[in-house]
Design a protein around this motif. Structure first.
Motif, PDB file in Angstrom:
ATOM      1  N   GLY A 135      14.370 -30.262  -0.566  1.00  0.00           N
ATOM      2  CA  GLY A 135      14.585 -28.852  -0.859  1.00  0.00           C
ATOM      3  C   GLY A 135      13.335 -28.016  -0.657  1.00  0.00           C
ATOM      4  O   GLY A 135      13.396 -26.883  -0.176  1.00  0.00           O
ATOM      5  N   ASP A 136      12.176 -28.580  -1.010  1.00  0.00           N
ATOM      6  CA  ASP A 136      10.928 -27.848  -0.830  1.00  0.00           C
ATOM      7  C   ASP A 136      10.626 -27.670   0.654  1.00  0.00           C
ATOM      8  O   ASP A 136      10.195 -26.592   1.088  1.00  0.00           O
ATOM      9  CB  ASP A 136       9.774 -28.600  -1.512  1.00  0.00           C
ATOM     10  CG  ASP A 136       8.448 -27.882  -1.357  1.00  0.00           C
ATOM     11  OD1 ASP A 136       8.322 -26.752  -1.850  1.00  0.00           O
ATOM     12  OD2 ASP A 136       7.539 -28.444  -0.709  1.00  0.00           O
ATOM     13  N   VAL A 137      10.843 -28.733   1.436  1.00  0.00           N
ATOM     14  CA  VAL A 137      10.650 -28.630   2.886  1.00  0.00           C
ATOM     15  C   VAL A 137      11.612 -27.609   3.471  1.00  0.00           C
ATOM     16  O   VAL A 137      11.235 -26.777   4.304  1.00  0.00           O
ATOM     17  CB  VAL A 137      10.849 -30.003   3.565  1.00  0.00           C
ATOM     18  CG1 VAL A 137      10.729 -29.877   5.082  1.00  0.00           C
ATOM     19  CG2 VAL A 137       9.821 -31.008   3.035  1.00  0.00           C
ATOM     20  N   LEU A 138      12.859 -27.644   3.024  1.00  0.00           N
ATOM     21  CA  LEU A 138      13.858 -26.696   3.505  1.00  0.00           C
ATOM     22  C   LEU A 138      13.472 -25.267   3.147  1.00  0.00           C
ATOM     23  O   LEU A 138      13.678 -24.338   3.940  1.00  0.00           O
ATOM     24  CB  LEU A 138      15.229 -27.035   2.910  1.00  0.00           C
ATOM     25  CG  LEU A 138      16.411 -26.195   3.387  1.00  0.00           C
ATOM     26  CD1 LEU A 138      16.619 -26.375   4.891  1.00  0.00           C
ATOM     27  CD2 LEU A 138      17.677 -26.586   2.633  1.00  0.00           C
ATOM     28  N   THR A 142      13.157 -22.030   5.684  1.00  0.00           N
ATOM     29  CA  THR A 142      14.075 -20.892   5.554  1.00  0.00           C
ATOM     30  C   THR A 142      13.426 -19.729   4.818  1.00  0.00           C
ATOM     31  O   THR A 142      13.082 -18.712   5.416  1.00  0.00           O
ATOM     32  CB  THR A 142      15.356 -21.340   4.832  1.00  0.00           C
ATOM     33  OG1 THR A 142      15.015 -21.952   3.571  1.00  0.00           O
ATOM     34  CG2 THR A 142      16.128 -22.326   5.687  1.00  0.00           C
ATOM     35  N   ASN A 143      13.229 -19.872   3.499  1.00  0.00           N
ATOM     36  CA  ASN A 143      12.762 -18.750   2.680  1.00  0.00           C
ATOM     37  C   ASN A 143      11.404 -18.226   3.115  1.00  0.00           C
ATOM     38  O   ASN A 143      11.204 -17.012   3.247  1.00  0.00           O
ATOM     39  CB  ASN A 143      12.703 -19.160   1.205  1.00  0.00           C
ATOM     40  CG  ASN A 143      14.060 -19.523   0.651  1.00  0.00           C
ATOM     41  OD1 ASN A 143      15.066 -18.970   1.080  1.00  0.00           O
ATOM     42  ND2 ASN A 143      14.113 -20.444  -0.279  1.00  0.00           N
ATOM     43  N   ILE A 148       8.057 -14.117   5.962  1.00  0.00           N
ATOM     44  CA  ILE A 148       7.066 -13.724   6.966  1.00  0.00           C
ATOM     45  C   ILE A 148       7.669 -12.711   7.933  1.00  0.00           C
ATOM     46  O   ILE A 148       7.057 -11.677   8.237  1.00  0.00           O
ATOM     47  CB  ILE A 148       6.553 -14.957   7.729  1.00  0.00           C
ATOM     48  CG1 ILE A 148       5.727 -15.860   6.796  1.00  0.00           C
ATOM     49  CG2 ILE A 148       5.693 -14.540   8.922  1.00  0.00           C
ATOM     50  CD1 ILE A 148       5.368 -17.195   7.399  1.00  0.00           C
ATOM     51  N   GLY A 149       8.874 -12.993   8.418  1.00  0.00           N
ATOM     52  CA  GLY A 149       9.513 -12.094   9.377  1.00  0.00           C
ATOM     53  C   GLY A 149       9.767 -10.708   8.803  1.00  0.00           C
ATOM     54  O   GLY A 149       9.478  -9.689   9.441  1.00  0.00           O
ATOM     55  N   GLN A 150      10.289 -10.657   7.576  1.00  0.00           N
ATOM     56  CA  GLN A 150      10.574  -9.371   6.952  1.00  0.00           C
ATOM     57  C   GLN A 150       9.299  -8.564   6.725  1.00  0.00           C
ATOM     58  O   GLN A 150       9.265  -7.352   6.979  1.00  0.00           O
ATOM     59  CB  GLN A 150      11.296  -9.590   5.623  1.00  0.00           C
ATOM     60  CG  GLN A 150      12.693 -10.177   5.771  1.00  0.00           C
ATOM     61  CD  GLN A 150      13.270 -10.613   4.438  1.00  0.00           C
ATOM     62  OE1 GLN A 150      12.709 -10.345   3.379  1.00  0.00           O
ATOM     63  NE2 GLN A 150      14.408 -11.305   4.486  1.00  0.00           N
ATOM     64  N   ASN A 151       8.257  -9.236   6.269  1.00  0.00           N
ATOM     65  CA  ASN A 151       7.026  -8.526   5.949  1.00  0.00           C
ATOM     66  C   ASN A 151       6.279  -8.072   7.199  1.00  0.00           C
ATOM     67  O   ASN A 151       5.679  -6.996   7.218  1.00  0.00           O
ATOM     68  CB  ASN A 151       6.123  -9.401   5.084  1.00  0.00           C
ATOM     69  CG  ASN A 151       6.707  -9.631   3.698  1.00  0.00           C
ATOM     70  OD1 ASN A 151       7.595  -8.899   3.273  1.00  0.00           O
ATOM     71  ND2 ASN A 151       6.239 -10.644   3.002  1.00  0.00           N
TER      72      ASN A 151
END
Length: 595
Positions: A135-138, A142-143, A148-151
């Protein structure tokens, strides 16, 4: 808000500058579009800067008409209004296309990052995933990349336009009135101090927020995949308590980071309003004394508002940059993880030409430097032999298979296939030489045909049905809606034993020259086990086979049985000889029948 009772260490971001520098490397291939987007943003900003000047001209024309009724200002006002419409329309269009280009750039950057992570995952040793939750790798894939993209989309062009807006407005204010400009900018140092303090204080919480989100995702992934186990042991309340604890941690770090960052705009607005109020008071007094005309005061007040806007935007971008830096650190931490050792590929073994001789020579291995599992292991396996590997839990049975498949690299010694060290063969080549059936079954969402052809895309339906028949699964498949076109989903009504039989059929279809079976019949009943064992015997004909078994009754016909204890081969031979010896193997075998 009370802080949860947790032992969390909220250190500052370890290398914000380094992360942003690495991020800049992803920007370089798109520099032309970035420059174009920034240029359009600057043009739009300049149009906005010129607006108040022409608005002031309309006020001047109106005052001239009041002072002199013979003057008709309508043509001048209409002309100025047309200019303003043009300026504001141009500003809107420039900002629209700037956002259009920046959105394209940021999507390409995040796409490139995900591709890099996808490539990186295949180069990272399994030891990395052994010590971290999926989950941490995922969450990093994703998150963090989404963050990064949004900012980036918000900051790149806006940061430059805010600077242009600030200096452009400042220049116009100096032209209009140096004395009032001094009053307007006297609050800027206070704004900068507020901005720096809030950025430094909130920075560590943004990193903690991303880390807490990764931990929570890891727990959720494990809890959902282990629902049956959780229900069997009535651990719902305990798992909810763990979730609640992690969720509160995320809530606290998120609240703290967002609260501190959200204080930026109100404080900056407060300081800006102080400046605006001062200008209004001073401007009003100067207008009363006749020092400046009303149009000058109007222009200056509007520019004062515009001067505060970029300061507030820059303050807001400080928050966005912190989020971007925290997410970037987690992504680049993953991308900078140590990779598998470089391969010295000297030769390539063709599957159809492999004889199947395997030799372990003085192999030593430990998952960590301070905990060795395999000690000076030696073994020679002839082509076509069936090798059973037995021993208590932790003896090193699965570890041997992991080393044989090059999932892990040996610390010393070497493993040879047909006299060639696996170090001289690529990992992909080694993997292609073995068909493998594990205890844990794995079927992806898709048709049954695609699942069975996973390792051999060239297999025909005839090959598939032949393998299914050997596994006594042909009747089951024919009973499914669509047969081989039946689509597997998580909710598919297929038992664990049936899934394992299908994975065995998939290995048969692969038709690899050597086999690895890790307790391959653990999920089937006794009758089916006998049938599968016969099918396996047929499959293993003329193939070197390694069988890890806990039920020793299934490996009686093995050519060689390796008995492992504490990483060493303590006994070696066939079933009859080892039983007659009365040693450790005999103890293991007889213990299965003790009541």
């Amino acid at each position: 808000m009370p802080r949860p009772n947790m032992n969390s260490n909220y250190g500052k971001a370890r290398d914000t500058k380094g992360s942003l520098k690495k991020l800049s490397k992803y920007l370089k291939p798109h520099i032309l579009f970035i420059v174009l987007a920034i240029s359009l943003s600057v043009c739009g900003t300049i149009c906005m800067i010129l607006g108040p000047k022409f608005l002031g001209d309309i006020t001047k024309y109106t005052q001239s008409f009041i002072a002199n009724n013979s003057y008709d200002p309508r043509n001048d006002i209409i002309r100025t209004a047309i200019i303003l419409i043009f300026l504001y329309s141009s500003s809107a269009l420039c900002n629209y296309f700037s956002g259009f280009f920046m959105t394209g750039v940021t999507q390409k950057i995040t796409n490139c990052m995900r591709n890099d992570i996808s490539v990186k995952i295949n180069k990272i040793p399994l030891s990395y995933f052994d010590s971290r939750s999926f989950g941490d790798v995922l969450s990093r894939v994703t998150n963090d990349i989404d963050m990064i993209g949004q900012n980036l989309n918000q900051t790149l062009s806006q940061f430059i336009s805010s600077i242009v807006m600030f200096f452009g407005v400042f220049t116009m204010m100096l032209i209009i009135s140096p004395s009032m400009t001094l009053i307007a900018v006297i609050t800027i140092p206070l704004s900068l101090v507020i901005m720096i303090i809030l950025i430094n204080v909130s920075q560590k919480y943004f990193r903690a927020q991303q880390k807490a989100l990764g931990n929570l995702n890891g727990h959720i992934e494990e809890a959902y995949s282990g629902q049956n186990v959780i229900k069997v042991f009535n651990q719902e309340d305990e798992q909810f308590a763990i979730f609640d604890k992690m969720n509160k941690e995320l809530k606290y770090t998120g609240w703290k980071s967002q609260f501190l960052s959200s204080m930026m705009m109100p404080l900056m607005s407060f300081v800006g309003n102080l400046s605006f109020t001062s200008i209004c008071v001073v401007g009003g007094l100067l207008s009363m004394t006749g020092t400046y005309g009303l149009e000058i005061i109007q222009q200056f007040i509007q520019y004062t508002r515009q001067l505060n806007q970029p300061m507030q935007q820059i303050g807001q971008m400080g928050t966005v940059i912190q989020q971007c830096a925290a997410a970037s650190e987690r992504v680049f931490e993953f991308l900078s993880e140590e990779e598998l050792p470089a391969e010295n590929v000297i030769t390539k073994l063709e599957s159809d030409k492999v004889i199947g001789d395997v030799e372990f020579k003085n192999v030593n291995f430990g998952y960590t430097k301070d905990r060795q599992i395999i000690f000076d292991f030696n073994c020679q396996v002839k082509a076509g032999q069936k090798i059973a590997i037995v021993g208590p839990t932790g003896a090193g049975k699965t570890t041997l298979v992991n080393l044989l498949m090059r999932f892990y690299e040996v610390d010393s010694g070497e493993i040879l296939i047909d006299g060639i060290s696996t170090k001289d063969i690529s990992r992909e080549n080694v993997a292609s030489l073995f068909g493998m059936v594990l205890q844990d079954t794995w079927l992806f969402e898709g048709t049954l045909r695609d699942n069975l052809k996973f390792a051999n895309p060239n297999a025909t339906d005839e090959d598939i049905m032949k393998a299914l028949k050997a596994c006594h699964m042909d009747h089951f498949v024919n009973s499914l809606t669509g047969g081989l076109d039946y689509v597997f989903t998580e909710s598919a009504n297929v038992s664990a034993g049936q899934k394992q039989l299908l994975t065995i059929a998939r290995t048969m279809i692969e038709n690899a020259p050597m086999l690895i079976l890790d307790e391959a019949t653990s999920s089937v009943d006794t009758r089916t086990e006998i049938l599968i064992q016969k099918a396996m015997d047929k499959l293993m004909e003329n193939r070197t086979s390694f069988v890890i078994a806990h039920r020793l009754s299934t490996i009686k016909n093995a050519d060689i049985i390796l008995v492992l204890k504490d990483g060493n081969v303590v006994e070696q031979g066939n079933h009859e000889k080892l039983l007659a010896k009365g040693g450790f193997y005999a103890t293991l075998y007889n213990s299965q029948f003790d009541m």
